[in-house]
Design a protein around this motif. Structure first.
Motif, PDB file in Angstrom:
ATOM      1  N   ASP A 157      78.525  33.095  25.415  1.00 44.68           N
ATOM      2  CA  ASP A 157      77.533  32.615  26.386  1.00 44.68           C
ATOM      3  C   ASP A 157      77.203  33.663  27.456  1.00 44.68           C
ATOM      4  O   ASP A 157      76.700  33.325  28.525  1.00 44.68           O
ATOM      5  N   ALA A 158      77.515  34.906  27.178  1.00 42.22           N
ATOM      6  CA  ALA A 158      77.079  36.053  28.001  1.00 42.22           C
ATOM      7  C   ALA A 158      77.725  36.109  29.383  1.00 42.22           C
ATOM      8  O   ALA A 158      77.266  36.834  30.249  1.00 42.22           O
ATOM      9  N   THR A 159      78.807  35.396  29.580  1.00 44.49           N
ATOM     10  CA  THR A 159      79.468  35.418  30.880  1.00 44.49           C
ATOM     11  C   THR A 159      80.066  36.787  31.179  1.00 44.49           C
ATOM     12  O   THR A 159      80.839  37.312  30.366  1.00 44.49           O
ATOM     13  N   ASN A 160      79.687  37.339  32.319  1.00 49.21           N
ATOM     14  CA  ASN A 160      80.353  38.542  32.852  1.00 49.21           C
ATOM     15  C   ASN A 160      80.244  39.803  32.008  1.00 49.21           C
ATOM     16  O   ASN A 160      80.867  40.808  32.358  1.00 49.21           O
ATOM     17  N   VAL A 161      79.501  39.771  30.903  1.00 53.15           N
ATOM     18  CA  VAL A 161      79.496  40.935  30.016  1.00 53.15           C
ATOM     19  C   VAL A 161      78.846  42.128  30.708  1.00 53.15           C
ATOM     20  O   VAL A 161      79.428  43.223  30.798  1.00 53.15           O
ATOM     21  N   ALA A 162      77.639  41.898  31.240  1.00 53.14           N
ATOM     22  CA  ALA A 162      76.931  42.997  31.903  1.00 53.14           C
ATOM     23  C   ALA A 162      77.711  43.490  33.114  1.00 53.14           C
ATOM     24  O   ALA A 162      77.820  44.704  33.347  1.00 53.14           O
ATOM     25  N   VAL A 163      78.287  42.552  33.843  1.00 55.05           N
ATOM     26  CA  VAL A 163      79.051  42.909  35.038  1.00 55.05           C
ATOM     27  C   VAL A 163      80.200  43.860  34.686  1.00 55.05           C
ATOM     28  O   VAL A 163      80.443  44.852  35.378  1.00 55.05           O
ATOM     29  N   ALA A 164      80.860  43.556  33.604  1.00 52.35           N
ATOM     30  CA  ALA A 164      82.004  44.366  33.192  1.00 52.35           C
ATOM     31  C   ALA A 164      81.578  45.791  32.844  1.00 52.35           C
ATOM     32  O   ALA A 164      82.227  46.755  33.247  1.00 52.35           O
ATOM     33  N   PHE A 165      80.474  45.910  32.108  1.00 53.94           N
ATOM     34  CA  PHE A 165      80.021  47.257  31.749  1.00 53.94           C
ATOM     35  C   PHE A 165      79.568  48.024  32.986  1.00 53.94           C
ATOM     36  O   PHE A 165      79.813  49.226  33.123  1.00 53.94           O
ATOM     37  N   GLU A 166      78.914  47.298  33.917  1.00 53.99           N
ATOM     38  CA  GLU A 166      78.474  47.986  35.132  1.00 53.99           C
ATOM     39  C   GLU A 166      79.673  48.467  35.938  1.00 53.99           C
ATOM     40  O   GLU A 166      79.653  49.559  36.519  1.00 53.99           O
ATOM     41  N   GLU A 167      80.706  47.649  35.945  1.00 53.18           N
ATOM     42  CA  GLU A 167      81.920  48.063  36.648  1.00 53.18           C
ATOM     43  C   GLU A 167      82.519  49.311  35.989  1.00 53.18           C
ATOM     44  O   GLU A 167      82.959  50.237  36.672  1.00 53.18           O
ATOM     45  N   ALA A 168      82.484  49.330  34.672  1.00 53.51           N
ATOM     46  CA  ALA A 168      82.986  50.503  33.959  1.00 53.51           C
ATOM     47  C   ALA A 168      82.218  51.743  34.386  1.00 53.51           C
ATOM     48  O   ALA A 168      82.814  52.796  34.657  1.00 53.51           O
ATOM     49  N   VAL A 169      80.899  51.605  34.470  1.00 50.76           N
ATOM     50  CA  VAL A 169      80.075  52.737  34.882  1.00 50.76           C
ATOM     51  C   VAL A 169      80.444  53.173  36.300  1.00 50.76           C
ATOM     52  O   VAL A 169      80.608  54.365  36.581  1.00 50.76           O
ATOM     53  N   ARG A 170      80.606  52.199  37.183  1.00 45.88           N
ATOM     54  CA  ARG A 170      80.959  52.536  38.571  1.00 45.88           C
ATOM     55  C   ARG A 170      82.279  53.293  38.637  1.00 45.88           C
ATOM     56  O   ARG A 170      82.406  54.253  39.382  1.00 45.88           O
ATOM     57  N   ARG A 171      83.214  52.844  37.838  1.00 42.63           N
ATOM     58  CA  ARG A 171      84.519  53.522  37.844  1.00 42.63           C
ATOM     59  C   ARG A 171      84.377  54.980  37.415  1.00 42.63           C
ATOM     60  O   ARG A 171      84.984  55.867  37.998  1.00 42.63           O
ATOM     61  N   VAL A 172      83.577  55.186  36.372  1.00 45.13           N
ATOM     62  CA  VAL A 172      83.398  56.552  35.877  1.00 45.13           C
ATOM     63  C   VAL A 172      82.689  57.401  36.925  1.00 45.13           C
ATOM     64  O   VAL A 172      83.097  58.530  37.222  1.00 45.13           O
ATOM     65  N   LEU A 173      81.641  56.816  37.523  1.00 46.74           N
ATOM     66  CA  LEU A 173      80.890  57.576  38.519  1.00 46.74           C
ATOM     67  C   LEU A 173      81.770  57.898  39.720  1.00 46.74           C
ATOM     68  O   LEU A 173      81.700  58.999  40.271  1.00 46.74           O
TER      69      LEU A 173
END
Lengths: 202, 613
Positions: A157-173
Motif C-alpha cells: 500500500d505504498a506506506t513510507n516507501v518514498a520516504v525511506a529512499f529519500e532518507e537514504a539519499v539524504r544520508r549519502v548526501l
C-alpha cells in the motif's frame, strides 16, 4: 551545485521474500505485483529525484535473497553508496538475519569504514496484521548497531516507501558533504607558489 | 584449378533474382528482368548470360518434368534454384558445399526477405528495385557474415557459450520472456546479447530472422532508430512490421504458454502435448530426449502439425477440418477465417499508427492489410509466403525429374540435383525448413517485432500489430522487464571472456538439430590447415546423413585421417582424433584405430556437454 545530477547507487539486501523487488517496483513504477518470482542475481532501476535541491539519479539495485544466488549477487555490492537492509515484520528470522546481511555487504562491498557507512533499515509488510517483529525491537537493533534510521514500509500500500529512499539519499548526501568539508583542510595546494621563498633566496 | 583453391570466405558466389514477367516478348532485354544480382560489380552482359541461361534451363527442366528444379550442378559451382510464379532465384556456391546447405541458404535468404518485406511480388510493386536490392544485399551479407566453414554447412543460430554462463542466468532470461507473455498480445520472444542468443521461445529459423533486425539496429544504435520508431515509453524501444507464415504463426499460438511462472522445469508436461519448445534453457535437455523417441519428430514441428491440411484442402487453408487436424484439442484453436480477417482489418487500421514506428518508411506497413486480405483469395499467388522447401511428394517427383533429365537432356555439364536435395525435406537439417509449399501460395500475416535494447542486450518480442497502440500493454511489458533486463545485462557483461584452452588432441563439431546450434572446438578462422580435412569430411558426411535417413554412424577416412560421424533426429556429431598412426591395411582389421573412434568420441565429448550414449 544544484544543477549537477549525481548518480547514487543504493542496494536492497535482505532475506528472500521480504519484498525487496516489490519495494523497488513500488518506488520506481508505483506498481505492486503480488506474483513476482524470486529475483535471480541482481536487477536495477533508475529513478530521478530531487532531494533538498540536489538532483540525483538513484540507481536502485535489487538483489536475490536466497542463499543459492549468493555468488551471483555479491559481485555487485561494490560501489554502493547506501545499503537498505530489509526484513519483513511478519518474519522474525528475516529480522534476525539483518546482522548477517550487514556483514556480507561490508565484506563484499569492501567498505573501508563500516561504522560510517550509511545503512537504512526497512521493516516491510506492515500491512500484514500478524506481526512477529515489534517496532521497538527493530528500533533497538538499529540503535545498537550504528544508529541507523528505521522505516516501517509496505510496498503493497505504498506506506513510507518514498520516504525511506529519500532518507537514504539524504544520508549519502550528508556523507558527501562531510567528506567535501574534510578534503580542503587536509590538502596541500600544489599550484600555489610560495612567493616569499623567492625573495628569500635571491 | 578452382576446385582445389581454398574455399572463398564468402559462402555464396552468385545470387540473383530474375523476374520473368518483365521479359515476355522476343525483343525484351534480359536485363529488364534482373531484380538483383550479386556480386553487384558483375558486368551486365555476364549477369544477363547467367540469368538467361539458368532461368532457361530451370524452366525447361521444370516443364519437361512438371516439377520444380531445386538444384543445378555445374562443374565448378552448384546452384540452388527457386521458382515461384514468374520469379526465379538462383544461389551459387562452390561444389564443395553440400547441396542441402546451398538450398537451405537460398530458402533462408528468401524467407528473410519475406519476413521483413512481405510477399516478393508486392514488395516489387510497392518499391523500386534499388531499395529492395539494398535489402537483398543486407540479408545476404548478414547470412554470410562471420561464418566459419562449418557454419556454411549447418545453418545454425549463434548462441552464448553456455558452458561459460551460469545456468541461472539462462533461467533468468527465460523467465523474463515468460513474464512478457503474461500480456496476451505478446506471442513469443527472444533475448540476445552482443548478437548471440541467450534464450528464445521461437524456432531456430524465426530466431535467426529476428536477429537480422537486431544486428541492423545495433549497427545504427547511435541514432536511436529514427524519430518515429521509438515508442512513448522509452527511446530504447523500437519496432518494425514483420510477416509470419501461417505455420509460424500457428506454431507460436499453439505453443502452450505457461501462465505466470509455472516454471519450465517440468518439460514432461508439455513434451507430449506439443513438440514446440518455449525456451531454450535448462529444461531443453529433457524434452530433446522425448523428441528422439517420437517418430513424428523426424519432421519439423510445424510441418507435422500443418501437413495434413495441405493435402486435404490445398485451396482453403483455413478450413475448419484443417485446423481441427492441426491442433491439439487442449490448445487454443488456431486461426479461423473470421478472426483472422478481422485481425487483418485491425492491422490495416492500426497501420497508420505503427507505420510511424516503421523506421524504414518504404511501405512495409501499407502492404500488410491488403496483402492479408488478398492472400485469402484462391487466385492469389503469394508463394513467397511459404518459401520453405518442398514437400515429400513433390520431392519424389523431383527425384524422377532428375532421372528424366539426365536421360533426356543429358547436358554435358548439368545434372539436376533433385535426388541429392530430396531427403532434405524429409528430415530438414534445421526443423521447420521443410514446411510444405502450398502450390497456391501461403499467406503471410503481418505482425510487429518489438525491440527493447539495454546496452548490448536486446529483448525482441513478436507481438500482435495492435500491441503498440495499446499503451497499457506496452507499459506493462516495458516495466515488468526493465529491471530484469538491466540486471541480466550487468551479469552478462561481467562474465569474463573464456580463455580458449588448449584445443585438445581432437576436433569435433556437434550440431543440435532441434535448437539449431553448433558446438565445436574448431577455431573460427577459415582455412586452418589441419582443420580443413575435418571440415571436408564433415561436409561429406552431413550430405550423406541428410540423404540417407537410416544412416546413423559413418567413418570417413583418407590415408592420414579418419573422421567419425553420428547422426540422429536430434543431432549430428563429428569427431576426429589427432595423432596415432592409422593402421589401415585396406582390409578390415580389428586393430584399426579408426574403430576406436566412436568410443573415443563418446568419452571425449562428454566434457563438452555432448552425450552420445
Amino acid at each position: 551545485m544544484t544543477t549537477k545530477t549525481s548518480l547514487l547507487k543504493v542496494i536492497l539486501l535482505g532475506d528472500g521474500g521480504v519484498g525487496k523487488s516489490s519495494i523497488m517496483n513500488r518506488y520506481v513504477t508505483n506498481k505492486f505485483d503480488a506474483h513476482l518470482f524470486h529475483t535471480i542475481g541482481v536487477e536495477f532501476l533508475n529513478k530521478d529525484l530531487e532531494v533538498d535541491h540536489h538532483q540525483v539519479t538513484l540507481q536502485i539495485w535489487d538483489t536475490a535473497g536466497q542463499e543459492r544466488f549468493r555468488s551471483l549477487r555479491t559481485p555487485f555490492y561494490r560501489g554502493s553508496d547506501c545499503c537498505l537492509l530489509t526484513f519483513s515484520v511478519d518474519d522474525n528470522q528475516s529480522f534476525l538475519n539483518l546482522g548477517n546481511w550487514k556483514k556480507e555487504f561490508i565484506y563484499y562491498a569492501d567498505v573501508k569504514e563500516p561504522e560510517k557507512f550509511p545503512f537504512v533499515v526497512l521493516g516491510n509488510k506492515v500491512d500484514v496484521t500478524e506481526r512477529q517483529v515489534s517496532t521497538e525491537e527493530a528500533q533497538r537493533w538499529c540503535q545498537e548497531n550504528g544508529d541507523y534510521p528505521y522505516y516501517e514500509t509496505s510496498a503493497k500500500d505504498a506506506t513510507n516507501v518514498a520516504v525511506a529512499f529519500e532518507e537514504a539519499v539524504r544520508r549519502v548526501l550528508a556523507m558527501d558533504e562531510r567528506t567535501d568539508h574534510l578534503i580542503p583542510t587536509d590538502t596541500v595546494k600544489l599550484h600555489r607558489k610560495p612567493r616569499s621563498a623567492v625573495a628569500c633566496c635571491s | 584449378m578452382a576446385e582445389l583453391m581454398t574455399p572463398d570466405s564468402r559462402r555464396c558466389s552468385y545470387f540473383f533474382l530474375y523476374d520473368g514477367s518483365k521479359v515476355k516478348g522476343e525483343g525484351d532485354p534480359t536485363r529488364d528482368g534482373i531484380c538483383y544480382f550479386y556480386p553487384e560489380e558483375t558486368p551486365l552482359d555476364r549477369q544477363e548470360l547467367l540469368c538467361g541461361q539458368l532461368a532457361g534451363v530451370g524452366r525447361c527442366v521444370s516443364e519437361v518434368s512438371s516439377s520444380p528444379v531445386r538444384a543445378l550442378r555445374l562443374r565448378h559451382n552448384k546452384y540452388a534454384i527457386r521458382m515461384e510464379d514468374d520469379f526465379f532465384w538462383a544461389l551459387g556456391c562452390s561444389v564443395e558445399v553440400p547441396t542441402v546447405s546451398v538450398c537451405e541458404l537460398l530458402d533462408q535468404l528468401i524467407n528473410l526477405f519475406c519476413f521483413y518485406n512481405g510477399p516478393v511480388r508486392q514488395s516489387y510493386q510497392l518499391n523500386g528495385r534499388e531499395p529492395l536490392a539494398a535489402r537483398w544485399a543486407q540479408y545476404l551479407s548478414h547470412l554470410q557474415s562471420g561464418s566459419s566453414e562449418l557454419q556454411h554447412i549447418f545453418s545454425c543460430v549463434r548462441t552464448m557459450d553456455s558452458t561459460n554462463v551460469d545456468p541461472l542466468l539462462l533461467l533468468k532470461a527465460a523467465l523474463i520472456l515468460q513474464a512478457c507473455q503474461r500480456c496476451p498480445l505478446v506471442l513469443a520472444g527472444c533475448i540476445l546479447f552482443r548478437g548471440r542468443v541467450v534464450s528464445t521461445q521461437m524456432s531456430p529459423e524465426l530466431t535467426m530472422k529476428v536477429m537480422v533486425h537486431e544486428s541492423e539496429t545495433y549497427a545504427t544504435s547511435h541514432i536511436p532508430s529514427g524519430p518515429g520508431s521509438s515508442s512513448s515509453v522509452a527511446p530504447s524501444v523500437s519496432s518494425t512490421t514483420v510477416f509470419l507464415t501461417l505455420s509460424e504463426l500457428q506454431d507460436l499460438q499453439a505453443a502452450p504458454v505457461d501462465k505466470p511462472f509455472s516454471s519450465r522445469s517440468t518439460p514432461h508436461k508439455d513434451a507430449p502435448m506439443k513438440k514446440t519448445r518455449l525456451s531454450r534453457t535448462l529444461s531443453d535437455m529433457a524434452s530433446t530426449e522425448s523428441d528422439t523417441s517420437d517418430p513424428a519428430s523426424d519432421q519439423a514441428p510445424q510441418k507435422t502439425s500443418f501437413a495434413p491440411c495441405l493435402s486435404e484442402s490445398e485451396s482453403s487453408m483455413f478450413s475448419p477440418s484443417a485446423s481441427q487436424s492441426s491442433t491439439d484439442p487442449s490448445n487454443p484453436p488456431p486461426h479461423s477465417p473470421k478472426p483472422n480477417s478481422q485481425q487483418a482489418e485491425e492491422a490495416a487500421l492500426d497501420e497508420s499508427h505503427y507505420h510511424s514506428f516503421h523506421s524504414d518508411a518504404d511501405g512495409g506497413g501499407p502492404v500488410c492489410g491488403e496483402e492479408d486480405r488478398s492472400a485469402r483469395g484462391p487466385g492469389s499467388q503469394l508463394k513467397d509466403g511459404d518459401p520453405d522447401a518442398v514437400c515429400e511428394t513433390a520431392l519424389d517427383r523431383e527425384a524422377e525429374t532428375g532421372k528424366e533429365e539426365s536421360s533426356s537432356g543429358g547436358g554435358s555439364e548439368e545434372e539436376v540435383g533433385g535426388s541429392a536435395v530430396g531427403p532434405e525435406a524429409e528430415r530438414g537439417p534445421a526443423p521447420g525448413s521443410g514446411a510444405p509449399v502450398d502450390p497456391a501460395g501461403a499467406p503471410l500475416i503481418p505482425m510487429t517485432l518489438y525491440l527493447h535494447r539495454v546496452k548490448s542486450l536486446v529483448l525482441a518480442l513478436l507481438v500482435q500489430p495492435h500491441f503498440l497502440s495499446d499503451t497499457a500493454s506496452v507499459e506493462e511489458v516495458y516495466h515488468s522487464s526493465l529491471a530484469s533486463l538491466n540486471g541480466l545485462e550487468a551479469h552478462l557483461r561481467s562474465i569474463p571472456p573464456r580463455v580458449p584452452g588448449a584445443p585438445g588432441p581432437y576436433l569435433f563439431a556437434h550440431f543440435d538439430r532441434i535448437q539449431g546450434t553448433l558446438t565445436t572446438n574448431l577455431s573460427g578462422r577459415p582455412g586452418g590447415a589441419p582443420q580443413h580435412p575435418f571440415v571436408r569430411a564433415t561436409s561429406l558426411l552431413h550430405s550423406h546423413f541428410c540423404n540417407t535417413e537410416t544412416l546413423q554412424e559413418a567413418i570417413i577416412r583418407s590415408a592420414g585421417a579418419a573422421v567419425y560421424g553420428t547422426s540422429s533426429v536430434a543431432q549430428e556429431t563429428y569427431f576426429q582424433q589427432h595423432g596415432g598412426s592409422l593402421r589401415n591395411s585396406g582390409i578390415p582389421n580389428h586393430q584399426d584405430s579408426a574403430f576406436s573412434l566412436p568410443s573415443k568420441a563418446r568419452h571425449r565429448l562428454l566434457k563438452h556437454g555432448v552425450n552420445l550414449l
